[in-house]
Design a protein around this motif. Structure first.
Motif, short mmCIF file in Angstrom:
data_model
loop_
_atom_site.label_atom_id
_atom_site.label_comp_id
_atom_site.label_asym_id
_atom_site.label_seq_id
_atom_site.Cartn_x
_atom_site.Cartn_y
_atom_site.Cartn_z
N THR A 60 0.82 -1.21 0.00
CA THR A 60 0.00 0.00 0.00
C THR A 60 0.85 1.26 0.00
N SER A 61 1.92 1.24 0.79
CA SER A 61 2.75 2.45 0.95
C SER A 61 3.84 2.58 -0.10
N GLY A 62 4.28 1.46 -0.63
CA GLY A 62 5.41 1.49 -1.55
C GLY A 62 6.75 1.46 -0.85
N ALA A 63 6.77 1.51 0.48
CA ALA A 63 8.02 1.49 1.24
C ALA A 63 8.49 0.06 1.47
N LYS A 64 9.77 -0.06 1.75
CA LYS A 64 10.35 -1.35 2.15
C LYS A 64 10.53 -1.33 3.66
N ILE A 65 9.98 -2.36 4.34
CA ILE A 65 9.94 -2.35 5.80
C ILE A 65 10.53 -3.65 6.33
N SER A 66 11.35 -3.56 7.35
CA SER A 66 11.93 -4.76 7.97
C SER A 66 12.06 -4.54 9.48
N ALA A 67 11.82 -5.61 10.24
CA ALA A 67 11.98 -5.54 11.70
C ALA A 67 13.45 -5.34 12.02
N GLY A 75 11.79 -2.15 16.66
CA GLY A 75 10.92 -1.41 15.76
C GLY A 75 11.12 -1.85 14.33
N PHE A 76 10.88 -0.92 13.39
CA PHE A 76 10.96 -1.24 11.97
C PHE A 76 11.82 -0.22 11.24
N ALA A 77 12.67 -0.72 10.36
CA ALA A 77 13.42 0.14 9.44
C ALA A 77 12.54 0.37 8.22
N ARG A 85 7.46 6.71 3.06
CA ARG A 85 7.78 6.50 4.48
C ARG A 85 6.66 7.04 5.37
N ALA A 86 6.11 8.19 5.01
CA ALA A 86 5.03 8.78 5.79
C ALA A 86 3.80 7.88 5.77
N ARG A 87 3.49 7.32 4.58
CA ARG A 87 2.33 6.45 4.48
C ARG A 87 2.54 5.15 5.29
N ALA A 88 3.76 4.63 5.26
CA ALA A 88 4.07 3.42 6.02
C ALA A 88 3.92 3.67 7.51
N ARG A 89 4.43 4.81 8.00
CA ARG A 89 4.28 5.17 9.42
C ARG A 89 2.81 5.23 9.80
N GLU A 90 2.02 5.86 8.93
CA GLU A 90 0.59 6.04 9.20
C GLU A 90 -0.11 4.67 9.29
N LEU A 91 0.20 3.76 8.37
CA LEU A 91 -0.46 2.46 8.36
C LEU A 91 -0.06 1.61 9.57
N ILE A 92 1.20 1.68 9.96
CA ILE A 92 1.65 0.93 11.14
C ILE A 92 0.96 1.44 12.39
#
Length: 567
Positions: A60-67, A75-77, A85-92
């Motif tokens: 959804t965000s297009g970001a790459k996320i890893s624990a 947390g998550f990188a 990145r902003a959209r990923a933060r919002e979804l988390i």
């Protein structure tokens, strides 16, 4: 090195510098990095079962996320441009807000007895994070009252509760000693091994869940030479001595427990299946391993814990005719089948209902027919079936699982068949021992329910249709076994059981048709059911028993998957 570092390196090497306006214009397009702290017990919740939640957030965000851990924080990188990145933060954060909402209670409470707290939570809470990952629920540990709190959807929280309770149930009977050996008899000298993924249809349903399962196999095909065979015979003799030492120590410990009155007897036997390595480190998947290095990963010592965890999938594929043609006449029995029904109680006690069905024309009173193969152990109570026709053909008991003192896993990397040797403590009268029956009220509830079982030749054993399983119980496993006894060599017996089984962890189900093969030493069966035995007497039979195990293992390996009409 990330892209920001690459940019700095290019500037240092004299590449064309970007002006400030260009930087501002392209800041939302360049990939950047940031770290979002998340409570340790919520990491698995954000990852989701089989990574489904984190994958959805990434898509959804297009970001790459890893624990990730950073400066002691979990947390998550998050990598991507500023918008991603902003959209990923919002979804988390939105996902985290669903855990408790406006509730004052952090979730559904589960009481964990202190002695199981370490087993359930794991080192640094790793097991709780894993439960969240495989179930999609959030698992929190708050305060010193040995309680966990499970939050999420009804389905996810129910699954998480089941996984936690299953882990406690396993802890009640967990072996005091678990060891793993690698049998080298079919491998060339200096053979290299590798981890190969288990095919989807061969994967196990495990109470603790497992997103990755692997088999240890040789890296490539090989031919055994005479010199290699001689060297490996010496290696086998060496690990046989190590197995003997482990069994001797466990027998001495068990003898003391029997002397103190905690148990009355024991059994020692072997059966066959596949040993699976679960959740290895991803870096290990690309490596090749020597026998010594593999054992170092598998064995626990006083200095370190085992890095590779194993699970055992019992059963082999073997046609009846292949067995009877090889091992001779079978010994007939008056019972045609045995059913096993396994339940998990509200307080994490695994209870098993065992029902024997007599042949239709047996011509004897059921009470006069002895239960075969020393099968009846750890009895809580005998069931009284209400249905007349069922009572005429069936006898059933409610039993508890046996406490394991030793579990020896033997891997045969050149074969699809491994084996496990088990030493268990048994008792005749659990009801008299209050320390072993922890839930008499729960026992009564499930016994009353099971008294309404019905049997017919057309439908087999059926659960009550008009009555629900008592609240808080889970029905987890069902098995129907048609069992035959062989005597392939003097002093040893082989029980061949054709089985149909079903199991469930509330999310996944598995139906199997397989053959289970148990090997017994007749002298062990006799001695361990009496009081007058010594550990050395048992171990005196071990060399011949291990030789017998290898012969049967080789037979299964060569004849597995053969159909009844193949020669």
């Amino acid at each position: 090195m990330d892209k920001r570092s690459d940019s700095r390196k290019e500037s240092t090497n004299g590449s064309k510098a970007r002006n400030t306006n260009d930087d501002l214009k392209r800041s939302t397009q360049e990939e950047g990095y940031e770290f979002l702290p998340v409570a340790e017990n919520h990491i698995g919740f954000i990852i989701g079962r089989k990574g489904c939640t984190i994958n959805q957030i990434q898509e959804t965000s297009g970001a790459k996320i890893s624990a990730q851990s950073q400066k002691g924080r979990n947390g998550f990188a998050i990598r991507g441009n500023e918008r991603q990145r902003a959209r990923a933060r919002e979804l988390i954060k939105e996902k985290l807000e669903t855990l408790s909402g406006n509730q004052s209670v952090p979730g559904r409470p589960i009481v964990i007895p202190k002695k199981f707290e370490k087993l359930v939570k794991g080192p640094d809470g790793d097991h709780l994070q894993h439960v969240s990952t495989i179930t999609g629920a959030a698992v929190s540990s708050i305060g010193p009252d040995h309680r966990l709190y499970v939050s999420g959807s009804k389905r996810n929280t129910k699954h998480a509760e089941y996984v936690i309770k299953s882990r406690m149930a396993a802890g009640r009977v967990m072996a005091n000693t678990i060891c793993v050996f690698i049998d080298e008899k079919n491998l060339p000298e200096n053979c290299k091994l590798q981890l190969f993924p288990v095919e989807e249809k061969e994967r196990l349903i495990l109470s603790v869940g497992s997103s990755s399962q692997y088999r240890l196999k040789p890296c490539e095909e090989y031919d055994m030479d005479v010199q290699g065979a001689y060297a490996l015979n010496q290696a086998v003799a060496k690990y046989d001595a190590s197995i003997n030492k482990r069994i001797l120590t466990s027998l001495r410990n068990l003898k003391m427990e029997i002397g103190s009155g905690n148990y009355h007897k024991a059994d020692l036997w072997c059966h066959f299946g596949k040993i699976v390595i679960r959740e290895p480190d991803e870096a290990d998947l690309e490596e090749t391993w020597s026998i010594a290095d593999s054992l170092n990963k598998l064995q626990r010592t006083e200095q370190k814990k085992n890095e590779w965890l194993v699970a055992f999938k019992e059963g082999v594929n073997l046609a009846d005719k292949v067995v009877s043609d090889t091992f001779g006449d079978q010994i007939g029995e008056d019972f045609m089948a045995r059913y096993d029904l396994t339940f998990l109680s509200p307080k994490s006690q695994a209870m098993r209902c065992k029902v024997w069905v007599a042949n239709k024309d047996v011509g004897k009173k059921l009470e006069e027919i002895p239960i075969p193969f020393h099968d009846l152990k750890n009895v809580v109570e005998e069931l009284r079936f209400e249905d007349d026709s069922t009572r005429a053909r069936c006898r059933g008991w409610l039993v508890l699982q046996s406490k394991k003192f030793l579990q020896v896993n033997i891997i045969f990397p050149g074969s699809d068949v491994d084996c496990r040797i088990s030493l268990r403590a048994l008792t005749d009268d659990l009801v008299a021992n209050n320390s072993l029956v922890r839930e008499k009220e729960a026992t009564h509830l499930v016994s009353n329910y099971l008294s309404k079982l019905t049997f017919s030749d057309a439908d087999g054993l059926r659960l009550p249709e008009d009555e629900k399983l008592p609240q808080g119980f889970n029905f987890t496993h069902r098995r129907c076994s048609h069992r035959t006894l062989f005597t392939p060599r003097p002093g040893f017996t082989m029980i061949v059981s054709d089985e149909r089984s079903w199991c469930s962890d509330l999310r996944d189900e598995e139906n199997r048709v397989t053959t289970d093969i148990h090997l017994h030493c007749e002298k062990w069966d006799q001695l361990l059911n009496e009081e007058d035995w010594e550990p050395e007497m048992i171990c005196a039979e071990l060399p011949e028993f291990l030789q017998f195990v290898r012969q049967v293992q080789e037979f299964i390996s060569c004849n597995g998957n053969k159909t009844a009409d193949q020669e």
